[in-house]
Design an enzyme around this catalytic site. Structure first.
Site, PDB file in Angstrom:
ATOM      1  N   CYS A 118      79.100  30.243   6.138  1.00 54.02           N
ATOM      2  CA  CYS A 118      78.280  31.375   6.577  1.00 54.02           C
ATOM      3  C   CYS A 118      77.960  32.354   5.471  1.00 54.02           C
ATOM      4  O   CYS A 118      77.070  33.169   5.617  1.00 54.02           O
ATOM      5  CB  CYS A 118      78.966  32.120   7.723  1.00 54.02           C
ATOM      6  SG  CYS A 118      80.316  33.182   7.197  1.00 54.02           S
ATOM      7  N   PHE A 260      60.380  22.785   3.509  1.00 53.04           N
ATOM      8  CA  PHE A 260      60.108  21.392   3.872  1.00 53.04           C
ATOM      9  C   PHE A 260      59.449  20.622   2.725  1.00 53.04           C
ATOM     10  O   PHE A 260      58.477  19.887   2.922  1.00 53.04           O
ATOM     11  CB  PHE A 260      59.237  21.325   5.130  1.00 53.04           C
ATOM     12  CG  PHE A 260      59.954  21.724   6.383  1.00 53.04           C
ATOM     13  CD1 PHE A 260      60.972  20.939   6.901  1.00 53.04           C
ATOM     14  CD2 PHE A 260      59.619  22.910   7.027  1.00 53.04           C
ATOM     15  CE1 PHE A 260      61.639  21.315   8.061  1.00 53.04           C
ATOM     16  CE2 PHE A 260      60.290  23.286   8.190  1.00 53.04           C
ATOM     17  CZ  PHE A 260      61.300  22.485   8.710  1.00 53.04           C
ATOM     18  N   LEU A 261      60.003  20.815   1.521  1.00 51.81           N
ATOM     19  CA  LEU A 261      59.484  20.135   0.336  1.00 51.81           C
ATOM     20  C   LEU A 261      60.028  18.713   0.305  1.00 51.81           C
ATOM     21  O   LEU A 261      61.183  18.476  -0.070  1.00 51.81           O
ATOM     22  CB  LEU A 261      59.885  20.899  -0.927  1.00 51.81           C
ATOM     23  CG  LEU A 261      59.564  20.242  -2.269  1.00 51.81           C
ATOM     24  CD1 LEU A 261      58.082  19.894  -2.371  1.00 51.81           C
ATOM     25  CD2 LEU A 261      59.991  21.154  -3.415  1.00 51.81           C
ATOM     26  N   ARG A 262      59.204  17.760   0.712  1.00 51.97           N
ATOM     27  CA  ARG A 262      59.624  16.365   0.792  1.00 51.97           C
ATOM     28  C   ARG A 262      58.459  15.471   0.404  1.00 51.97           C
ATOM     29  O   ARG A 262      57.388  15.541   1.016  1.00 51.97           O
ATOM     30  CB  ARG A 262      60.104  16.023   2.205  1.00 51.97           C
ATOM     31  CG  ARG A 262      61.310  16.871   2.626  1.00 51.97           C
ATOM     32  CD  ARG A 262      61.569  16.810   4.111  1.00 51.97           C
ATOM     33  NE  ARG A 262      62.634  17.730   4.484  1.00 51.97           N
ATOM     34  CZ  ARG A 262      63.017  17.943   5.744  1.00 51.97           C
ATOM     35  NH1 ARG A 262      62.424  17.304   6.730  1.00 51.97           N
ATOM     36  NH2 ARG A 262      63.987  18.799   5.997  1.00 51.97           N
ATOM     37  N   GLY A 263      58.702  14.644  -0.629  1.00 51.89           N
ATOM     38  CA  GLY A 263      57.624  13.799  -1.109  1.00 51.89           C
ATOM     39  C   GLY A 263      56.492  14.652  -1.646  1.00 51.89           C
ATOM     40  O   GLY A 263      56.707  15.581  -2.422  1.00 51.89           O
ATOM     41  N   GLU A 264      55.283  14.364  -1.206  1.00 47.00           N
ATOM     42  CA  GLU A 264      54.126  15.140  -1.653  1.00 47.00           C
ATOM     43  C   GLU A 264      53.597  16.003  -0.516  1.00 47.00           C
ATOM     44  O   GLU A 264      52.413  15.987  -0.168  1.00 47.00           O
ATOM     45  CB  GLU A 264      53.034  14.207  -2.194  1.00 47.00           C
ATOM     46  CG  GLU A 264      53.450  13.519  -3.487  1.00 47.00           C
ATOM     47  CD  GLU A 264      52.290  12.826  -4.179  1.00 47.00           C
ATOM     48  OE1 GLU A 264      51.172  12.817  -3.622  1.00 47.00           O
ATOM     49  OE2 GLU A 264      52.507  12.296  -5.282  1.00 47.00           O
ATOM     50  N   ARG A 265      54.507  16.772   0.068  1.00 50.29           N
ATOM     51  CA  ARG A 265      54.095  17.742   1.083  1.00 50.29           C
ATOM     52  C   ARG A 265      55.087  18.896   1.116  1.00 50.29           C
ATOM     53  O   ARG A 265      56.268  18.727   0.807  1.00 50.29           O
ATOM     54  CB  ARG A 265      53.966  17.087   2.458  1.00 50.29           C
ATOM     55  CG  ARG A 265      55.260  16.545   3.032  1.00 50.29           C
ATOM     56  CD  ARG A 265      55.004  15.828   4.363  1.00 50.29           C
ATOM     57  NE  ARG A 265      56.220  15.267   4.919  1.00 50.29           N
ATOM     58  CZ  ARG A 265      57.028  15.898   5.755  1.00 50.29           C
ATOM     59  NH1 ARG A 265      56.742  17.138   6.123  1.00 50.29           N
ATOM     60  NH2 ARG A 265      58.115  15.319   6.228  1.00 50.29           N
TER      61      ARG A 265
END
Length: 277
Positions: A118, A260-265
């Protein structure tokens, strides 16, 4: 100090109806107590101000980063010595403040007992921390190509040595605005990982980090945004989701927050002017 970041454990691995016994690697979690030594009219006095569950390693950076992001110190010159206590198996760190640096002991006792899950408790609103944060001028001309943001998570994963073995640690890193890795730290507690990173930045004379990108391997919480703001960071990218209060805080302090930085998005929640599409 005789403590390791990884611990072995005997486990039973179940696959379908098959049972296989073998050794597994776990991220080590041990308590770290931070004791503050500061000057009073009666001379130097020592006081325990925090106990946090952390992964051993970079403990002195963790202590300095914690003190900085909580507004107790404002520069590396405020600290004259940081050391492990000799008789505590590496689980206690002493930080000696320079003469004239006086901590708010009442606030320390009220707010600074933490766990790896926490972080620092008792900060329910932006108003509660605004007075403690030395937020720097938010005017800047940072422009980061969106393609640069895409590259950051893979670079961090390649540097997370303990995570590679255990899957059990949070990581964070700072990059320059062209995507070059500057440094990275990891810990079982996401707030500890960031404190270690900021402590290392203090040691290397890099503060303020207003021309760097911070990457978080998990979600972006209010506390992590607050710590980043204290270090002058303008751009935060998180692999996971931001909380509502993290978004509110980033917006109020003129920061760019990516989630939500994942792959190319990825999603841009605040400060979109710094990301060039």
């Amino acid at each position: 100090m005789g403590m390791q970041a990884v611990t072995q454990a005997q486990v039973k691995k179940i696959t379908g109806s098959d049972i296989l016994e073998e050794q597994d690697m776990l991220a080590t979690e041990e308590p770290l107590e931070i004791r503050l030594s500061y000057y009073t009219q009666a001379g130097y006095t020592a006081k325990s101000i925090s106990v946090t569950m952390r992964t051993p390693g970079n403990d002195l950076e963790l202590a300095k980063g914690f003190l900085y992001t909580e507004g107790i110190i404002s520069s590396r010159e405020d600290v004259t010595e940081t050391r492990h206590a000799s008789d505590t198996n590496g689980n206690v760190v002493y930080v000696t403040l320079a003469q004239g640096v006086m901590p708010d002991i009442v606030r320390l006792e009220r707010n600074f007992y933490t766990t790896s899950s926490c972080g620092v408790c008792g900060k329910a609103s932006i108003e509660a921390v605004r007075t403690a944060c030395n937020i720097l001028d938010t005017k800047d001309h940072i422009e980061i190509p969106h393609s640069t943001i895409y590259t950051l998570p893979a670079t961090l994963r390649a540097q997370q040595s303990v995570f590679e073995h255990t899957g059990g640690l949070h990581g964070c890193a700072i990059f320059d605005t062209t995507g070059n890795l500057v440094m990275t730290r990891e810990d079982v507690g996401r707030h500890n990982a960031l404190d270690k990173l900021i402590g290392a930045a203090i040691d290397n004379g890099l503060l303020p980090l207003n021309d760097h990108i911070l990457l978080l391997s998990g979600r972006a919480s209010f506390e992590l945004v607050q710590k980043a703001a204290m270090a002058g960071i303008k751009v935060i990218a998180a692999v996971g989701a931001p909380s509502s209060l993290a978004v509110q805080l980033a917006d109020e302090w003129g920061m760019t927050l990516v989630g939500f930085l994942r792959g190319e998005r990825f999603n841009i929640y605040t400060g979109a002017q710094r990301i060039v599409i």
